[in-house]
Design a protein around this motif. Sequence first.
Motif, PDB file in Angstrom:
ATOM      1  N   GLY A   1       0.506   3.073  16.603  1.00 20.76           N
ATOM      2  CA  GLY A   1      -0.018   4.310  16.041  1.00 20.76           C
ATOM      3  C   GLY A   1       1.085   5.264  15.626  1.00 20.76           C
ATOM      4  N   LEU A   2       2.171   5.314  16.405  1.00 16.52           N
ATOM      5  CA  LEU A   2       3.310   6.160  16.047  1.00 16.52           C
ATOM      6  C   LEU A   2       3.948   5.715  14.738  1.00 16.52           C
ATOM      7  CD1 LEU A   2       5.271   6.724  19.406  1.00 16.52           C
ATOM      8  CD2 LEU A   2       3.871   8.380  18.160  1.00 16.52           C
ATOM      9  N   LYS A   3       4.000   4.399  14.504  1.00 17.78           N
ATOM     10  CA  LYS A   3       4.684   3.866  13.318  1.00 17.78           C
ATOM     11  C   LYS A   3       3.798   3.848  12.080  1.00 17.78           C
ATOM     12  CE  LYS A   3       5.954   0.009  15.384  1.00 17.78           C
ATOM     13  NZ  LYS A   3       6.553  -1.324  15.581  1.00 17.78           N
ATOM     14  N   LEU A   4       2.482   3.926  12.258  1.00 20.41           N
ATOM     15  CA  LEU A   4       1.550   3.789  11.141  1.00 20.41           C
ATOM     16  C   LEU A   4       1.790   4.883  10.102  1.00 20.41           C
ATOM     17  CD1 LEU A   4      -0.770   1.830  10.522  1.00 20.41           C
ATOM     18  CD2 LEU A   4      -2.356   3.518  11.476  1.00 20.41           C
ATOM     19  N   SER A   5       1.885   4.484   8.846  1.00 21.02           N
ATOM     20  CA  SER A   5       2.168   5.439   7.764  1.00 21.02           C
ATOM     21  C   SER A   5       0.891   5.765   6.996  1.00 21.02           C
ATOM     22  CB  SER A   5       3.212   4.857   6.800  1.00 21.02           C
ATOM     23  OG  SER A   5       3.342   5.685   5.663  1.00 21.02           O
ATOM     24  N   PRO A   6       0.345   6.974   7.123  1.00 25.80           N
ATOM     25  CA  PRO A   6      -0.866   7.359   6.374  1.00 25.80           C
ATOM     26  C   PRO A   6      -0.681   7.262   4.869  1.00 25.80           C
ATOM     27  CG  PRO A   6      -0.397   8.939   8.129  1.00 25.80           C
ATOM     28  CD  PRO A   6       0.811   8.042   8.023  1.00 25.80           C
ATOM     29  N   THR A   7       0.515   7.549   4.390  1.00 26.92           N
ATOM     30  CA  THR A   7       0.778   7.492   2.945  1.00 26.92           C
ATOM     31  C   THR A   7       0.618   6.084   2.406  1.00 26.92           C
ATOM     32  OG1 THR A   7       2.363   9.308   3.148  1.00 26.92           O
ATOM     33  CG2 THR A   7       2.459   7.983   1.131  1.00 26.92           C
ATOM     34  N   GLN A   8       1.167   5.101   3.129  1.00 31.68           N
ATOM     35  CA  GLN A   8       1.064   3.713   2.692  1.00 31.68           C
ATOM     36  C   GLN A   8      -0.369   3.217   2.780  1.00 31.68           C
ATOM     37  OE1 GLN A   8       4.135   2.110   5.320  1.00 31.68           O
ATOM     38  NE2 GLN A   8       5.427   1.696   3.559  1.00 31.68           N
ATOM     39  N   ILE A   9      -1.112   3.670   3.792  1.00 34.16           N
ATOM     40  CA  ILE A   9      -2.512   3.280   3.921  1.00 34.16           C
ATOM     41  C   ILE A   9      -3.320   3.818   2.740  1.00 34.16           C
ATOM     42  CG2 ILE A   9      -4.600   3.536   5.314  1.00 34.16           C
ATOM     43  CD1 ILE A   9      -2.541   1.657   6.515  1.00 34.16           C
ATOM     44  N   LYS A  10      -3.086   5.082   2.376  1.00 37.07           N
ATOM     45  CA  LYS A  10      -3.809   5.693   1.254  1.00 37.07           C
ATOM     46  C   LYS A  10      -3.486   4.991  -0.060  1.00 37.07           C
ATOM     47  CE  LYS A  10      -4.160  10.332   3.254  1.00 37.07           C
ATOM     48  NZ  LYS A  10      -3.712  11.747   3.153  1.00 37.07           N
ATOM     49  N   SER A  11      -2.215   4.628  -0.246  1.00 41.77           N
ATOM     50  CA  SER A  11      -1.806   3.981  -1.502  1.00 41.77           C
ATOM     51  C   SER A  11      -2.431   2.605  -1.670  1.00 41.77           C
ATOM     52  CB  SER A  11      -0.277   3.868  -1.549  1.00 41.77           C
ATOM     53  OG  SER A  11       0.197   2.938  -0.594  1.00 41.77           O
ATOM     54  N   GLY A  12      -2.816   1.988  -0.555  1.00 43.21           N
ATOM     55  CA  GLY A  12      -3.398   0.655  -0.643  1.00 43.21           C
ATOM     56  C   GLY A  12      -4.886   0.637  -0.920  1.00 43.21           C
ATOM     57  N   LEU A  13      -5.539   1.806  -0.862  1.00 52.32           N
ATOM     58  CA  LEU A  13      -6.995   1.856  -1.004  1.00 52.32           C
ATOM     59  C   LEU A  13      -7.483   1.446  -2.397  1.00 52.32           C
ATOM     60  CD1 LEU A  13      -7.819   5.173   0.904  1.00 52.32           C
ATOM     61  CD2 LEU A  13      -8.449   2.855   1.604  1.00 52.32           C
ATOM     62  N   TYR A  14      -6.638   1.613  -3.406  1.00 43.87           N
ATOM     63  CA  TYR A  14      -7.091   1.413  -4.776  1.00 43.87           C
ATOM     64  C   TYR A  14      -7.217  -0.061  -5.169  1.00 43.87           C
ATOM     65  CZ  TYR A  14      -5.868   6.345  -4.903  1.00 43.87           C
ATOM     66  OH  TYR A  14      -5.791   7.678  -4.625  1.00 43.87           O
ATOM     67  N   ASN A  15      -6.504  -0.936  -4.502  1.00 41.45           N
ATOM     68  CA  ASN A  15      -6.534  -2.360  -4.868  1.00 41.45           C
ATOM     69  C   ASN A  15      -7.655  -3.062  -4.098  1.00 41.45           C
ATOM     70  OD1 ASN A  15      -5.834  -4.822  -5.907  1.00 41.45           O
ATOM     71  ND2 ASN A  15      -3.677  -4.687  -5.355  1.00 41.45           N
ATOM     72  N   TRP A  16      -8.896  -2.672  -4.365  1.00 50.30           N
ATOM     73  CA  TRP A  16     -10.021  -3.074  -3.520  1.00 50.30           C
ATOM     74  C   TRP A  16     -10.344  -4.564  -3.605  1.00 50.30           C
ATOM     75  CZ3 TRP A  16     -14.433  -5.129  -5.685  1.00 50.30           C
ATOM     76  CH2 TRP A  16     -14.613  -4.941  -7.069  1.00 50.30           C
ATOM     77  N   LYS A  17     -10.149  -5.187  -4.778  1.00 46.44           N
ATOM     78  CA  LYS A  17     -10.442  -6.619  -4.895  1.00 46.44           C
ATOM     79  C   LYS A  17      -9.558  -7.440  -3.964  1.00 46.44           C
ATOM     80  CE  LYS A  17     -12.113  -6.660  -9.674  1.00 46.44           C
ATOM     81  NZ  LYS A  17     -11.898  -7.204 -11.048  1.00 46.44           N
ATOM     82  N   LEU A  18      -8.288  -7.062  -3.897  1.00 47.07           N
ATOM     83  CA  LEU A  18      -7.355  -7.753  -3.009  1.00 47.07           C
ATOM     84  C   LEU A  18      -7.778  -7.575  -1.553  1.00 47.07           C
ATOM     85  CD1 LEU A  18      -4.713  -9.178  -2.244  1.00 47.07           C
ATOM     86  CD2 LEU A  18      -3.523  -6.987  -2.558  1.00 47.07           C
TER      87      LEU A  18
END
Length: 325
Positions: free
Chosen positions: A50-67
């Motif tokens: 949880g300390l290492k988890l990056s919210p920015t990277q998680i948000k950036s991945g939301l758009y590639n929904w088919k993958l």
Amino acid sequence: MKFKLDRFILAIIATIIFAYFFPQWGIEGSPFPISTVSSIGFFLIFFFYGLKLSPTQIKSGLYNWKLHVLVQLSTFLLFPLLILMFYPFVQTEEQHSFWLALLFMAALPSTVSSSVVMVSMARGNVPAAIFNASISGIIGILITPLWVGLFIEKTGAEFDYGSIYMNLILGIILPVILGIMLQKYGHQFAMTYSKQLTLFDKSVILLIIYKSFADSFYNNIFNSVNWLDFALLFVIVLAIFFIVFYIIGMIATKLRFSIEDKITAQFCGTKKSLVHGTIFYKILFKNVAASSLILLPLMIFHASQIFIISIIASKLAKREDHVLS
């Protein structure tokens, strides 16, 4: 190309050998509080995650929904359905134990660290890999017990969904949330000492593997597993991996994925987490006979996936971008 056997795989082998010769420290009633230590260790694993988890990277991945849909369906639907096809052929209690172990392996979420590392090595879509590996662990808390519980209940073993989900929430979700809440104070620390924390993760996993195999050797559980059974299990595990790998590849091609997205789909969609597997094992199979056999297919799969994917990743890393674009 030269490939070295992963040190963690060697450590697993050494741990199993140690458990064979010195099982007394890993059984119930041992003066060493191995259950308590491992429970604290798993809490810390997911807290640091949880300390290492990056919210920015998680948000950036939301758009590639088919993958993302392809990876999660492969992880939680395609894998279990392949195992489910063989259920009508299960007749004896021993066959059911092995089949249940394969189903447990198939229903587990994807691994985080090795998925991201291998995708990065192969020059795939790393942010998407981080997103899928992270969300997979959360989905697995809901899906894995549903798959396994359906068939454990048929054995007559006690399977309390309420208690199981509560234990999973307290053991995984709670420490992750605490880690996210304390990122302001500990994120930089976790990133700075990421390698040391990975070593800690692996040490806790080795402790659980030692305990499960020590119990098995002490109670002669593996006496029923001959070399032919082990070889057959190894072949089945490899077959499952390659079938899923090529099915994902075909679907990714049909969907016109870029080479980077295809790499991410195949690498993340074929991984199974030993971290989640060991903690799920402790919670889901405590009342199941011969439960010590449950981890065997998972450890075979874990070793195989690291070796095979590392070979594929090394080959893809040397590709010419203009040829595959």
